[in-house]
Design a protein around this motif. Structure first.
Motif, PDB file in Angstrom:
ATOM      1  N   ARG A 283       0.821  -1.213   0.000  1.00 30.23           N
ATOM      2  CA  ARG A 283       0.000   0.000   0.000  1.00 30.23           C
ATOM      3  C   ARG A 283       0.852   1.259   0.000  1.00 30.23           C
ATOM      4  NH1 ARG A 283      -1.351   4.206   2.706  1.00 30.23           N
ATOM      5  NH2 ARG A 283       0.174   3.700   4.317  1.00 30.23           N
ATOM      6  N   TYR A 284       1.888   1.272   0.803  1.00 31.44           N
ATOM      7  CA  TYR A 284       2.666   2.487   1.049  1.00 31.44           C
ATOM      8  C   TYR A 284       3.479   2.911  -0.174  1.00 31.44           C
ATOM      9  CZ  TYR A 284       6.069   5.624   3.214  1.00 31.44           C
ATOM     10  OH  TYR A 284       6.873   6.705   3.511  1.00 31.44           O
ATOM     11  N   ASP A 285       4.165   1.994  -0.800  1.00 30.50           N
ATOM     12  CA  ASP A 285       4.976   2.317  -1.984  1.00 30.50           C
ATOM     13  C   ASP A 285       5.080   1.068  -2.839  1.00 30.50           C
ATOM     14  OD1 ASP A 285       6.493   3.794  -3.734  1.00 30.50           O
ATOM     15  OD2 ASP A 285       8.307   3.830  -2.502  1.00 30.50           O
ATOM     16  N   GLY A 286       3.973   0.726  -3.461  1.00 29.61           N
ATOM     17  CA  GLY A 286       3.853  -0.545  -4.163  1.00 29.61           C
ATOM     18  C   GLY A 286       4.647  -0.620  -5.448  1.00 29.61           C
ATOM     19  N   PRO A 287       4.781  -1.813  -6.004  1.00 26.87           N
ATOM     20  CA  PRO A 287       5.591  -2.020  -7.205  1.00 26.87           C
ATOM     21  C   PRO A 287       4.934  -1.557  -8.491  1.00 26.87           C
ATOM     22  CG  PRO A 287       4.593  -4.086  -6.532  1.00 26.87           C
ATOM     23  CD  PRO A 287       4.269  -3.085  -5.460  1.00 26.87           C
ATOM     24  N   VAL A 288       3.603  -1.428  -8.492  1.00 27.19           N
ATOM     25  CA  VAL A 288       2.871  -1.021  -9.698  1.00 27.19           C
ATOM     26  C   VAL A 288       2.256   0.341  -9.434  1.00 27.19           C
ATOM     27  CG1 VAL A 288       1.094  -1.644 -11.364  1.00 27.19           C
ATOM     28  CG2 VAL A 288       2.379  -3.444 -10.188  1.00 27.19           C
ATOM     29  N   GLU A 289       2.754   1.355 -10.136  1.00 31.66           N
ATOM     30  CA  GLU A 289       2.284   2.714  -9.896  1.00 31.66           C
ATOM     31  C   GLU A 289       0.931   2.967 -10.561  1.00 31.66           C
ATOM     32  OE1 GLU A 289       4.106   7.256 -10.241  1.00 31.66           O
ATOM     33  OE2 GLU A 289       5.394   5.497 -10.412  1.00 31.66           O
ATOM     34  N   LEU A 290       0.791   2.495 -11.792  1.00 29.57           N
ATOM     35  CA  LEU A 290      -0.452   2.642 -12.537  1.00 29.57           C
ATOM     36  C   LEU A 290      -0.888   1.271 -13.023  1.00 29.57           C
ATOM     37  CD1 LEU A 290       1.314   5.415 -13.100  1.00 29.57           C
ATOM     38  CD2 LEU A 290      -0.440   5.833 -14.798  1.00 29.57           C
ATOM     39  N   ALA A 291      -2.175   1.007 -12.962  1.00 33.18           N
ATOM     40  CA  ALA A 291      -2.699  -0.225 -13.532  1.00 33.18           C
ATOM     41  C   ALA A 291      -2.530  -0.196 -15.045  1.00 33.18           C
ATOM     42  CB  ALA A 291      -4.174  -0.397 -13.167  1.00 33.18           C
ATOM     43  N   ALA A 318      -0.958   3.994  -7.050  1.00 34.37           N
ATOM     44  CA  ALA A 318      -0.154   4.658  -6.022  1.00 34.37           C
ATOM     45  C   ALA A 318      -0.904   5.810  -5.376  1.00 34.37           C
ATOM     46  CB  ALA A 318       1.159   5.151  -6.620  1.00 34.37           C
ATOM     47  N   ALA A 319      -1.721   6.508  -6.150  1.00 31.33           N
ATOM     48  CA  ALA A 319      -2.516   7.611  -5.604  1.00 31.33           C
ATOM     49  C   ALA A 319      -3.703   7.087  -4.814  1.00 31.33           C
ATOM     50  CB  ALA A 319      -2.993   8.523  -6.736  1.00 31.33           C
ATOM     51  N   ALA A 320      -4.387   6.099  -5.347  1.00 35.32           N
ATOM     52  CA  ALA A 320      -5.566   5.549  -4.676  1.00 35.32           C
ATOM     53  C   ALA A 320      -5.203   4.961  -3.315  1.00 35.32           C
ATOM     54  CB  ALA A 320      -6.208   4.481  -5.550  1.00 35.32           C
ATOM     55  N   ASP A 321      -4.040   4.330  -3.237  1.00 34.83           N
ATOM     56  CA  ASP A 321      -3.650   3.664  -1.992  1.00 34.83           C
ATOM     57  C   ASP A 321      -3.123   4.630  -0.935  1.00 34.83           C
ATOM     58  OD1 ASP A 321      -4.442   1.154  -2.689  1.00 34.83           O
ATOM     59  OD2 ASP A 321      -2.507   0.513  -3.460  1.00 34.83           O
ATOM     60  N   ARG A 322      -3.084   5.934  -1.270  1.00 34.02           N
ATOM     61  CA  ARG A 322      -2.780   6.939  -0.247  1.00 34.02           C
ATOM     62  C   ARG A 322      -3.901   7.964  -0.145  1.00 34.02           C
ATOM     63  NH1 ARG A 322       3.487   8.540   0.678  1.00 34.02           N
ATOM     64  NH2 ARG A 322       4.464   6.507   0.324  1.00 34.02           N
ATOM     65  N   ASP A 323      -5.097   7.538  -0.464  1.00 27.72           N
ATOM     66  CA  ASP A 323      -6.261   8.420  -0.398  1.00 27.72           C
ATOM     67  C   ASP A 323      -6.699   8.569   1.069  1.00 27.72           C
ATOM     68  OD1 ASP A 323      -8.669   9.732  -0.578  1.00 27.72           O
ATOM     69  OD2 ASP A 323      -9.396   8.542  -2.262  1.00 27.72           O
ATOM     70  N   PRO A 324      -6.671   9.788   1.620  1.00 27.52           N
ATOM     71  CA  PRO A 324      -7.065   9.972   3.026  1.00 27.52           C
ATOM     72  C   PRO A 324      -8.545   9.698   3.266  1.00 27.52           C
ATOM     73  CG  PRO A 324      -6.687  12.092   1.980  1.00 27.52           C
ATOM     74  CD  PRO A 324      -6.223  11.053   0.999  1.00 27.52           C
ATOM     75  N   TYR A 345      -2.623  -4.904  -6.347  1.00 25.17           N
ATOM     76  CA  TYR A 345      -2.698  -5.955  -7.359  1.00 25.17           C
ATOM     77  C   TYR A 345      -4.013  -5.897  -8.125  1.00 25.17           C
ATOM     78  CZ  TYR A 345       1.596  -7.997  -5.590  1.00 25.17           C
ATOM     79  OH  TYR A 345       2.913  -8.200  -5.234  1.00 25.17           O
ATOM     80  N   GLY A 346      -4.647  -4.738  -8.103  1.00 23.16           N
ATOM     81  CA  GLY A 346      -5.848  -4.558  -8.896  1.00 23.16           C
ATOM     82  C   GLY A 346      -7.123  -4.898  -8.140  1.00 23.16           C
ATOM     83  N   GLY A 348     -11.339  -6.675  -9.194  1.00 22.44           N
ATOM     84  CA  GLY A 348     -12.259  -7.159 -10.216  1.00 22.44           C
ATOM     85  C   GLY A 348     -11.706  -8.365 -10.959  1.00 22.44           C
ATOM     86  N   ILE A 349     -12.213  -8.595 -12.163  1.00 23.33           N
ATOM     87  CA  ILE A 349     -11.864  -9.820 -12.895  1.00 23.33           C
ATOM     88  C   ILE A 349     -10.401  -9.838 -13.330  1.00 23.33           C
ATOM     89  CG2 ILE A 349     -14.233 -10.144 -13.701  1.00 23.33           C
ATOM     90  CD1 ILE A 349     -13.266  -9.188 -16.469  1.00 23.33           C
ATOM     91  N   HIS A 350      -9.759  -8.674 -13.354  1.00 23.08           N
ATOM     92  CA  HIS A 350      -8.355  -8.614 -13.764  1.00 23.08           C
ATOM     93  C   HIS A 350      -7.411  -8.559 -12.564  1.00 23.08           C
ATOM     94  CE1 HIS A 350      -9.059  -8.310 -18.068  1.00 23.08           C
ATOM     95  NE2 HIS A 350     -10.040  -7.468 -17.809  1.00 23.08           N
ATOM     96  N   TYR A 351      -7.904  -8.897 -11.384  1.00 22.75           N
ATOM     97  CA  TYR A 351      -7.024  -8.966 -10.214  1.00 22.75           C
ATOM     98  C   TYR A 351      -5.857  -9.886 -10.527  1.00 22.75           C
ATOM     99  CZ  TYR A 351      -5.512  -9.544  -5.378  1.00 22.75           C
ATOM    100  OH  TYR A 351      -4.778  -9.566  -4.228  1.00 22.75           O
ATOM    101  N   CYS A 352      -4.657  -9.477 -10.136  1.00 23.75           N
ATOM    102  CA  CYS A 352      -3.427 -10.165 -10.535  1.00 23.75           C
ATOM    103  C   CYS A 352      -3.440 -11.640 -10.137  1.00 23.75           C
ATOM    104  CB  CYS A 352      -2.223  -9.465  -9.920  1.00 23.75           C
ATOM    105  SG  CYS A 352      -0.647 -10.272 -10.296  1.00 23.75           S
ATOM    106  N   LEU A 353      -3.332 -12.510 -11.123  1.00 27.45           N
ATOM    107  CA  LEU A 353      -3.328 -13.944 -10.878  1.00 27.45           C
ATOM    108  C   LEU A 353      -2.077 -14.380 -10.129  1.00 27.45           C
ATOM    109  CD1 LEU A 353      -5.100 -16.453 -11.639  1.00 27.45           C
ATOM    110  CD2 LEU A 353      -3.566 -16.781 -13.576  1.00 27.45           C
ATOM    111  N   GLY A 354      -0.973 -13.644 -10.309  1.00 29.06           N
ATOM    112  CA  GLY A 354       0.279 -14.005  -9.671  1.00 29.06           C
ATOM    113  C   GLY A 354       0.498 -13.385  -8.310  1.00 29.06           C
ATOM    114  N   ALA A 355      -0.512 -12.698  -7.763  1.00 29.03           N
ATOM    115  CA  ALA A 355      -0.346 -12.021  -6.468  1.00 29.03           C
ATOM    116  C   ALA A 355       0.087 -12.968  -5.351  1.00 29.03           C
ATOM    117  CB  ALA A 355      -1.639 -11.287  -6.089  1.00 29.03           C
ATOM    118  N   PRO A 356      -0.462 -14.176  -5.235  1.00 27.41           N
ATOM    119  CA  PRO A 356       0.002 -15.064  -4.156  1.00 27.41           C
ATOM    120  C   PRO A 356       1.488 -15.398  -4.252  1.00 27.41           C
ATOM    121  CG  PRO A 356      -2.107 -15.818  -5.009  1.00 27.41           C
ATOM    122  CD  PRO A 356      -1.630 -14.748  -5.938  1.00 27.41           C
ATOM    123  N   LEU A 357       1.998 -15.583  -5.471  1.00 28.09           N
ATOM    124  CA  LEU A 357       3.421 -15.870  -5.634  1.00 28.09           C
ATOM    125  C   LEU A 357       4.260 -14.655  -5.259  1.00 28.09           C
ATOM    126  CD1 LEU A 357       5.722 -17.702  -6.543  1.00 28.09           C
ATOM    127  CD2 LEU A 357       5.354 -16.867  -8.889  1.00 28.09           C
TER     128      LEU A 357
END
Length: 407
Positions: A283-291, A318-324, A345-346, A348-357
């Motif tokens: 959440r704080y400084d994630g690896p994916v800045e924009l979907a 990155a902006a959404a995850d720091r929304d006050p 990791y997104g 909806g239906i496009h939630y990252c499939l590799g997130a658990p790894l």
């Protein structure tokens, strides 16, 4: 309005995103590539946008004539015939493909892979632990996920250094030789096609063999679909994990009280704290800045703005995850945060499939670094560090550290 896409912005985009959330939460801008796109920055809008069926993942919906010509997608993938993957298709094709891939890329397969990831992490730390210094990106965060995903896919050990070279060219595409990314993608594509051919003849207990075997009501992945999925797992999977490890370690080194909190928890065997720490770091400084790209298939309204058919839309995670409006003290790193329902990791239906790894690799990496190098510290001042250019990912070029040598 703050300037976007400058060196200062790449180093710390969060003040600019805070301004956009307050003053222009859905903002039309010209990207460095020349493409005009909408940036969505508030959490509620972002979550809604990520799940909106009127926004397609298929670049064919991009109105290039109306909105400029620029690079859309992963460098080199179009010419390399690698477009048929989960990031670029919509239902019903997406539903069919994800269902088939999910039969091979199961939570059980990921969980069973943990001992191998730990072995890789320890081997990498062994390589620099006695020296007292390291570049954690080049020597740890980069090789760990690429070797791990190669093992998972079933790439023979003798070929994995080639994959590391190709992946390195792709991750450094903003400063590599002209045409180098395209050549790396083509070589990887050719290799994957040959590997899939071999796995069909001699299947093993690996993910590519699983993709080949996966079936549902008589349907199977085509060879091109299997190659495209292997490619996207390599490209998207490894780079996001490089950034998760690099950004997360950097954040902990900048917040020593939080690092000590996590080290104490690890010493006490509190694995739950490690899991929540990874979520807060995402959440704080994630690896994916924009979907990744979305394209309006019809006129629609987003955050009070009219978006025309064909318009590209980018959700700024990155902006959404720091929304006050969504997170208390959003600019504070707090590993004790109990509510960290981030969009890293997104959704909806496009939630990252590799997130658990990625989460598994992040937990193992932090455990190895903090457990074996307890006095880990930055060997450079923050202004000296450089962040990789690019639109989607956020990560450091290098992370120099020092520590007491461990013999």
């Amino acid at each position: 309005m703050p300037a976007l896409f400058t060196h200062e912005f790449a180093t710390d985009p969060y003040p600019a995103y805070a301004w956009l959330r307050e003053h222009a939460p859905v903002h039309r801008t010209v990207l460095p590539s020349g493409v005009e796109a909408w940036l969505v920055t508030r959490y509620a809008d972002a979550r809604e946008t990520l799940a909106d069926p009127r926004l397609s993942k298929n670049p064919a919906h991009h109105s290039e004539t109306a909105h400029g010509r620029g690079k859309i997608g992963i460098p080199g993938e179009r010419s390399a015939n690698l477009m048929t993957h989960l990031l670029n298709i919509d239902p019903p094709d997406h539903t069919r493909l994800r269902r088939l891939v999910s039969k091979a890329f199961t939570p059980r397969r990921v969980a069973a892979f943990e001992p191998r990831v730990r072995e890789l992490a320890d081997r990498l730390v062994d390589g620099f632990a006695g020296r007292g210094s390291a570049d954690l990106i080049h020597e740890f965060a980069f090789p760990l996920p690429i070797y791990a995903i190669c093992d998972l896919l079933g790439v023979p050990a003798g070929d994995q250094d080639d994959f590391r070279d190709w992946a390195g060219m792709m991750i450094r595409h903003d400063r590599g030789p002209r045409g180098g990314v395209g050549r790396a993608v083509k070589r990887m594509r050719a290799y994957l096609a040959e590997l899939i051919h071999r796995k069909r003849a001699e299947p093993g207990d690996d993910l590519i063999s699983g993709l080949i075997r996966a079936s549902d009501h008589g349907e199977h992945l085509t060879e091109n679909e299997a190659a495209a999925m292997a490619f996207i797992l390599l490209f998207a999977g490894f780079e996001t994990t490089v950034n998760l490890i690099g950004n997360g370690t950097y954040a902990l080194l900048r917040h020593p009280e939080q690092r000590r909190l996590l080290q104490d928890a690890l010493a006490a065997g509190d694995t739950g704290r490690l899991e929540s720490a990874v979520e807060e770091l995402l959440r704080y400084d994630g690896p994916v800045e924009l979907a990744t790209w979305r394209f309006a298939t019809e006129p629609l309204e987003l955050g009070g703005q009219r978006v025309e058919a064909g318009d590209p839309v980018l959700v700024v995670l990155a902006a959404a995850d720091r929304d006050p409006e969504r997170f208390a003290r959003p600019d504070t790193l707090d590993l004790t945060r109990s509510d960290s329902q981030h969009l890293g990791y997104g959704h909806g239906i496009h939630y990252c499939l590799g997130a658990p790894l990625a989460r598994l690799e992040g937990r193992v990496a932090l455990s190895a670094l903090l457990g074996r190098l307890p006095d880990l510290r930055l060997a450079a001042e923050p202004p000296e560090l450089r962040w990789r250019g690019g639109l989607i990912m956020r990560g450091l070029r290098a992370l120099p550290v020092e520590f007491d040598p461990v013999l």
